[in-house]
Enzyme design. Structure first.
Site, PDB file in Angstrom:
ATOM      1  N   CYS A 133      93.406  65.780  60.664  1.00  0.00           N
ATOM      2  CA  CYS A 133      91.998  65.548  60.978  1.00  0.00           C
ATOM      3  C   CYS A 133      91.862  64.447  62.019  1.00  0.00           C
ATOM      4  CB  CYS A 133      91.225  65.180  59.705  1.00  0.00           C
ATOM      5  SG  CYS A 133      89.480  64.804  59.998  1.00  0.00           S
ATOM      6  N   CYS A 136      88.852  62.149  61.545  1.00  0.00           N
ATOM      7  CA  CYS A 136      89.008  61.202  60.440  1.00  0.00           C
ATOM      8  C   CYS A 136      89.911  60.034  60.825  1.00  0.00           C
ATOM      9  CB  CYS A 136      89.623  61.902  59.221  1.00  0.00           C
ATOM     10  SG  CYS A 136      88.773  63.395  58.688  1.00  0.00           S
ATOM     11  N   ASP A 137      91.011  60.346  61.493  1.00  0.00           N
ATOM     12  CA  ASP A 137      92.079  59.358  61.681  1.00  0.00           C
ATOM     13  C   ASP A 137      92.369  59.003  63.136  1.00  0.00           C
ATOM     14  OD1 ASP A 137      92.557  59.377  58.869  1.00  0.00           O
ATOM     15  OD2 ASP A 137      93.669  61.233  59.104  1.00  0.00           O
TER      16      ASP A 137
END
Length: 305
Positions: A133, A136-137
């Site tokens: 992701c 997300c990261d």
């Protein structure tokens, strides 16, 4: 135990659309998911081909869809479904958390999960330096070097996003870039992007700290080492249908077989979205499946009565 007309398993685009259509058909609906609503689109930075939305962040679209279900007072609950027991006109849905539900019909919309490479070093760095992701990261790799594995739409779109953050993005793919031509052209034009096509990843490298990967050309046999601070994998998806194998509706590839009305061979059990055996898996086709399944369920319940 509360009894429902239809239980929808999976709160991605297919499940939420099914919930909307079922609620509008005056059915009593419960929508189940083990995670927050949205499915795979929550992890997608930009969606550019959902009709009427232009370019929209995946999480934003998921929120809009869920808010629509709540406007119609759809019951949402967290639950990890382990099994469906189909007994005549009643289906019992058993959840890992200990609770269960009963419904006249079920729509399975559990979708898929990211596929992994299964090479040495992957498990060691999963959750720390290897992610699935970018939204997300990705921020933790600002001005650092990252690797993206895969050459499909997800890989290319996420690589474009990461290229706006990272110092350098390296794509390593077993084939060539198979994403939309416009996205591929945009990626290739970026000055901080390197692309290794037709390379098979052998292992991820690093001791206490992630260092990169080693790959081999399937064309020439040349081995390369790519140094990086982290990696993102986008090499395809696996269907999440393990809980439903006992119903006899899952094919050899792990997907659920349905007819044109999204009905399985078990009366009262329907399926929608990426979990079904189909040719095109997109947000818009998942929503279409959900609408068809809900309408079919409404007719099924009407016939029961």
């Amino acid at each position: 135990m509360t009894q429902y007309d239809v239980a929808i398993i999976g709160a991605g685009p297919a499940g939420m659309t099914a919930a909307i259509y079922a609620a509008r058909a005056n059915l009593k609906v419960v929508l189940l998911d083990k995670l927050a609503p949205g499915g795979q689109i929550v992890n997608t930075f930009e969606i550019q081909n959902y009709t009427g939305m232009g370019t929209i962040n995946g999480a934003e679209l998921a929120i809009k869809m869920f808010e629509h279900t709540q406007e119609l007072e759809v019951t949402f609950d967290y639950g990890t479904v382990m099994e469906i027991q189909s007994e005549g006109n009643v289906n019992k849905i058993l959840c890992e958390e200990g609770h269960s539900y009963e419904a006249k019909a079920v729509i399975i919309a559990t979708g898929t999960k990211p596929r992994t490479l299964g090479v040495p070093g992957e498990e060691k760095f999963t959750g720390t330096s290897i992610s699935w992701c970018a939204i997300c990261d990705g921020a933790q790799y600002r001005d650092k070097k990252v690797i993206v594995t895969g050459g499909g739409n997800c890989a290319v779109e996420e690589a474009i996003y990461l290229a706006g953050l990272a110092e350098e993005v390296t794509i390593v793919t077993l084939f060539n870039l198979t994403a939309d031509p416009s996205a591929c052209s945009k990626l290739r034009a970026m000055s901080n992007v390197r692309i290794y096509e037709f390379y098979d990843i052998l292992e991820f490298l690093g001791g206490d700290k992630f260092e990169g990967l080693r790959a081999i050309s399937t064309m020439t046999g040349e081995e390369v080492t790519v140094q990086a601070d982290g990696a993102f994998e986008y090499i395809g998806l696996e269907p999440k249908a393990g809980a439903f194998v006992g119903l006899g509706i899952v094919n050899e590839q792990g997907y659920i077989e349905t007819d044109a009305y999204m009905a399985t061979k078990v009366p009262g059990i329907y399926s929608a979205g990426d979990i079904t055996s189909k040719h095109l898996r997109q947000v818009i086709t998942a929503c279409s499946d959900g609408a068809i399944a809900a309408q079919a369920v409404a007719k099924y319940i009407e016939d029961l009565q």
